[in-house]
Design a protein around this motif. Structure first.
Motif, PDB file in Angstrom:
ATOM      1  N   ASN A   1       0.852  -1.182   0.000  1.00  0.00           N
ATOM      2  CA  ASN A   1       0.000   0.000   0.000  1.00  0.00           C
ATOM      3  C   ASN A   1       0.895   1.241   0.000  1.00  0.00           C
ATOM      4  O   ASN A   1       1.589   1.520   0.965  1.00  0.00           O
ATOM      5  N   ARG A   2       0.874   1.988  -1.076  1.00  0.00           N
ATOM      6  CA  ARG A   2       1.774   3.142  -1.204  1.00  0.00           C
ATOM      7  C   ARG A   2       1.202   4.426  -0.618  1.00  0.00           C
ATOM      8  O   ARG A   2       1.867   5.443  -0.594  1.00  0.00           O
ATOM      9  N   SER A   3      -0.019   4.403  -0.160  1.00  0.00           N
ATOM     10  CA  SER A   3      -0.604   5.623   0.418  1.00  0.00           C
ATOM     11  C   SER A   3      -0.523   5.544   1.945  1.00  0.00           C
ATOM     12  O   SER A   3      -1.497   5.265   2.623  1.00  0.00           O
ATOM     13  N   GLN A   4       0.664   5.744   2.461  1.00  0.00           N
ATOM     14  CA  GLN A   4       0.891   5.691   3.889  1.00  0.00           C
ATOM     15  C   GLN A   4       0.526   7.024   4.525  1.00  0.00           C
ATOM     16  O   GLN A   4       0.687   8.079   3.916  1.00  0.00           O
ATOM     17  N   LYS A   5       0.043   6.969   5.753  1.00  0.00           N
ATOM     18  CA  LYS A   5      -0.324   8.170   6.479  1.00  0.00           C
ATOM     19  C   LYS A   5       0.249   8.108   7.879  1.00  0.00           C
ATOM     20  O   LYS A   5       0.363   7.031   8.462  1.00  0.00           O
ATOM     21  N   ILE A   6       0.585   9.275   8.402  1.00  0.00           N
ATOM     22  CA  ILE A   6       1.018   9.361   9.793  1.00  0.00           C
ATOM     23  C   ILE A   6      -0.251   9.334  10.647  1.00  0.00           C
ATOM     24  O   ILE A   6      -1.176  10.121  10.395  1.00  0.00           O
ATOM     25  N   PRO A   7      -0.325   8.448  11.637  1.00  0.00           N
ATOM     26  CA  PRO A   7      -1.530   8.398  12.469  1.00  0.00           C
ATOM     27  C   PRO A   7      -1.796   9.758  13.126  1.00  0.00           C
ATOM     28  O   PRO A   7      -0.881  10.388  13.670  1.00  0.00           O
ATOM     29  N   TYR A   8      -3.044  10.191  13.053  1.00  0.00           N
ATOM     30  CA  TYR A   8      -3.411  11.501  13.585  1.00  0.00           C
ATOM     31  C   TYR A   8      -3.070  11.653  15.075  1.00  0.00           C
ATOM     32  O   TYR A   8      -2.575  12.710  15.482  1.00  0.00           O
ATOM     33  N   PRO A   9      -3.279  10.620  15.914  1.00  0.00           N
ATOM     34  CA  PRO A   9      -2.886  10.767  17.326  1.00  0.00           C
ATOM     35  C   PRO A   9      -1.396  11.068  17.494  1.00  0.00           C
ATOM     36  O   PRO A   9      -1.003  11.816  18.389  1.00  0.00           O
ATOM     37  N   ALA A  10      -0.562  10.518  16.610  1.00  0.00           N
ATOM     38  CA  ALA A  10       0.875  10.815  16.679  1.00  0.00           C
ATOM     39  C   ALA A  10       1.120  12.278  16.346  1.00  0.00           C
ATOM     40  O   ALA A  10       1.957  12.944  16.972  1.00  0.00           O
ATOM     41  N   LEU A  11       0.402  12.790  15.363  1.00  0.00           N
ATOM     42  CA  LEU A  11       0.524  14.211  15.021  1.00  0.00           C
ATOM     43  C   LEU A  11       0.040  15.094  16.165  1.00  0.00           C
ATOM     44  O   LEU A  11       0.628  16.146  16.443  1.00  0.00           O
ATOM     45  N   GLN A  12      -1.019  14.675  16.850  1.00  0.00           N
ATOM     46  CA  GLN A  12      -1.537  15.455  17.975  1.00  0.00           C
ATOM     47  C   GLN A  12      -0.537  15.488  19.128  1.00  0.00           C
ATOM     48  O   GLN A  12      -0.249  16.556  19.664  1.00  0.00           O
ATOM     49  N   ILE A  13      -0.020  14.330  19.508  1.00  0.00           N
ATOM     50  CA  ILE A  13       0.919  14.264  20.630  1.00  0.00           C
ATOM     51  C   ILE A  13       2.188  15.055  20.324  1.00  0.00           C
ATOM     52  O   ILE A  13       2.746  15.723  21.192  1.00  0.00           O
ATOM     53  N   SER A  14       2.628  15.012  19.068  1.00  0.00           N
ATOM     54  CA  SER A  14       3.848  15.731  18.685  1.00  0.00           C
ATOM     55  C   SER A  14       3.586  17.208  18.407  1.00  0.00           C
ATOM     56  O   SER A  14       4.505  17.942  18.050  1.00  0.00           O
ATOM     57  N   GLN A  15       2.335  17.630  18.555  1.00  0.00           N
ATOM     58  CA  GLN A  15       1.918  19.008  18.306  1.00  0.00           C
ATOM     59  C   GLN A  15       2.195  19.434  16.864  1.00  0.00           C
ATOM     60  O   GLN A  15       2.537  20.581  16.584  1.00  0.00           O
ATOM     61  N   LEU A  16       2.044  18.476  15.949  1.00  0.00           N
ATOM     62  CA  LEU A  16       2.230  18.753  14.525  1.00  0.00           C
ATOM     63  C   LEU A  16       0.909  18.740  13.751  1.00  0.00           C
ATOM     64  O   LEU A  16       0.897  19.003  12.558  1.00  0.00           O
ATOM     65  N   ALA A  17      -0.195  18.455  14.432  1.00  0.00           N
ATOM     66  CA  ALA A  17      -1.489  18.322  13.749  1.00  0.00           C
ATOM     67  C   ALA A  17      -1.912  19.611  13.057  1.00  0.00           C
ATOM     68  O   ALA A  17      -2.586  19.566  12.029  1.00  0.00           O
ATOM     69  N   ASP A  18      -1.501  20.758  13.589  1.00  0.00           N
ATOM     70  CA  ASP A  18      -1.924  22.033  13.000  1.00  0.00           C
ATOM     71  C   ASP A  18      -0.853  22.654  12.100  1.00  0.00           C
ATOM     72  O   ASP A  18      -1.031  23.752  11.592  1.00  0.00           O
ATOM     73  N   ALA A  19       0.251  21.945  11.874  1.00  0.00           N
ATOM     74  CA  ALA A  19       1.346  22.498  11.065  1.00  0.00           C
ATOM     75  C   ALA A  19       0.978  22.491   9.584  1.00  0.00           C
ATOM     76  O   ALA A  19       0.462  21.502   9.069  1.00  0.00           O
ATOM     77  N   ASN A  20       1.240  23.617   8.916  1.00  0.00           N
ATOM     78  CA  ASN A  20       0.985  23.707   7.477  1.00  0.00           C
ATOM     79  C   ASN A  20       2.074  23.019   6.667  1.00  0.00           C
ATOM     80  O   ASN A  20       1.813  22.484   5.595  1.00  0.00           O
ATOM     81  N   GLU A  21       3.315  23.071   7.165  1.00  0.00           N
ATOM     82  CA  GLU A  21       4.441  22.449   6.474  1.00  0.00           C
ATOM     83  C   GLU A  21       5.247  21.628   7.463  1.00  0.00           C
ATOM     84  O   GLU A  21       5.463  22.044   8.596  1.00  0.00           O
ATOM     85  N   LEU A  22       5.689  20.477   7.010  1.00  0.00           N
ATOM     86  CA  LEU A  22       6.534  19.615   7.821  1.00  0.00           C
ATOM     87  C   LEU A  22       7.812  19.321   7.064  1.00  0.00           C
ATOM     88  O   LEU A  22       7.806  19.216   5.843  1.00  0.00           O
ATOM     89  N   THR A  23       8.891  19.200   7.807  1.00  0.00           N
ATOM     90  CA  THR A  23      10.169  18.794   7.233  1.00  0.00           C
ATOM     91  C   THR A  23      10.339  17.312   7.529  1.00  0.00           C
ATOM     92  O   THR A  23      10.148  16.882   8.667  1.00  0.00           O
ATOM     93  N   ILE A  24      10.657  16.553   6.503  1.00  0.00           N
ATOM     94  CA  ILE A  24      10.881  15.120   6.668  1.00  0.00           C
ATOM     95  C   ILE A  24      12.337  14.836   6.329  1.00  0.00           C
ATOM     96  O   ILE A  24      12.805  15.166   5.239  1.00  0.00           O
ATOM     97  N   GLN A  25      13.026  14.254   7.290  1.00  0.00           N
ATOM     98  CA  GLN A  25      14.412  13.835   7.073  1.00  0.00           C
ATOM     99  C   GLN A  25      14.417  12.312   7.137  1.00  0.00           C
ATOM    100  O   GLN A  25      14.032  11.735   8.149  1.00  0.00           O
ATOM    101  N   ALA A  26      14.834  11.689   6.053  1.00  0.00           N
ATOM    102  CA  ALA A  26      14.776  10.231   5.968  1.00  0.00           C
ATOM    103  C   ALA A  26      16.158   9.668   5.673  1.00  0.00           C
ATOM    104  O   ALA A  26      16.939  10.245   4.932  1.00  0.00           O
ATOM    105  N   ASP A  27      16.422   8.545   6.290  1.00  0.00           N
ATOM    106  CA  ASP A  27      17.646   7.794   6.045  1.00  0.00           C
ATOM    107  C   ASP A  27      17.264   6.323   6.151  1.00  0.00           C
ATOM    108  O   ASP A  27      16.150   5.996   6.556  1.00  0.00           O
TER     109      ASP A  27
END
Length: 121
Positions: free
Chosen positions: A11-37
């Motif tokens: 499944n290529r349509s992965q999503k970040i679980p909303y509760p994780a975004l809420q706890i991290s206080q990122l749920a209301d962010a317009n832009e996110l930086t993703i650093q992947a390795d």
């Protein structure tokens, strides 16, 4: 907080679980930086504040401590499983081994060289 995301790799349509975004206080962010390795992803606000940066650094230290603990436990487990395997360095004179190691020899490299010679014999 740690979340386990059970996923279907097909499944290529992965999503970040909303509760994780809420706890991290990122749920209301317009832009996110993703650093992947290989093996990890770090998601943060694009406009991170000094306090958020400090909190993230503290959290990363906690993650590092946890990863170190996992690796230490894994090395102890694997070394206990090697109980019956002969260590070629046991055959080397202690003084010679100490001199080699203090001169910069890599014990694993030396172990590998001796094991390769044993295989040739």
């Amino acid at each position: 907080m740690k979340f386990i995301l059970h996923r279907d790799p097909d499944n290529r349509s992965q999503k970040i679980p909303y509760p994780a975004l809420q706890i991290s206080q990122l749920a209301d962010a317009n832009e996110l930086t993703i650093q992947a390795d290989a093996g990890s992803i770090l998601v943060s606000r694009d406009d991170i504040t000094a306090r958020q940066a400090l909190t993230t650094i503290r959290h990363l230290y906690e993650v590092v401590d946890s990863l170190m603990e996992q690796l230490v436990d894994a090395t102890k487990e694997i070394s206990s499983d090697l109980g019956g395997i002969h260590d070629p360095l046991e055959d080397v004179d202690d003084d010679v081994l100490d001199d080699l190691l203090s001169s910069g020899a890599d014990p694993d490299g030396l172990r590998m060289l001796l094991a390769m010679e044993e295989d040739d014999d």
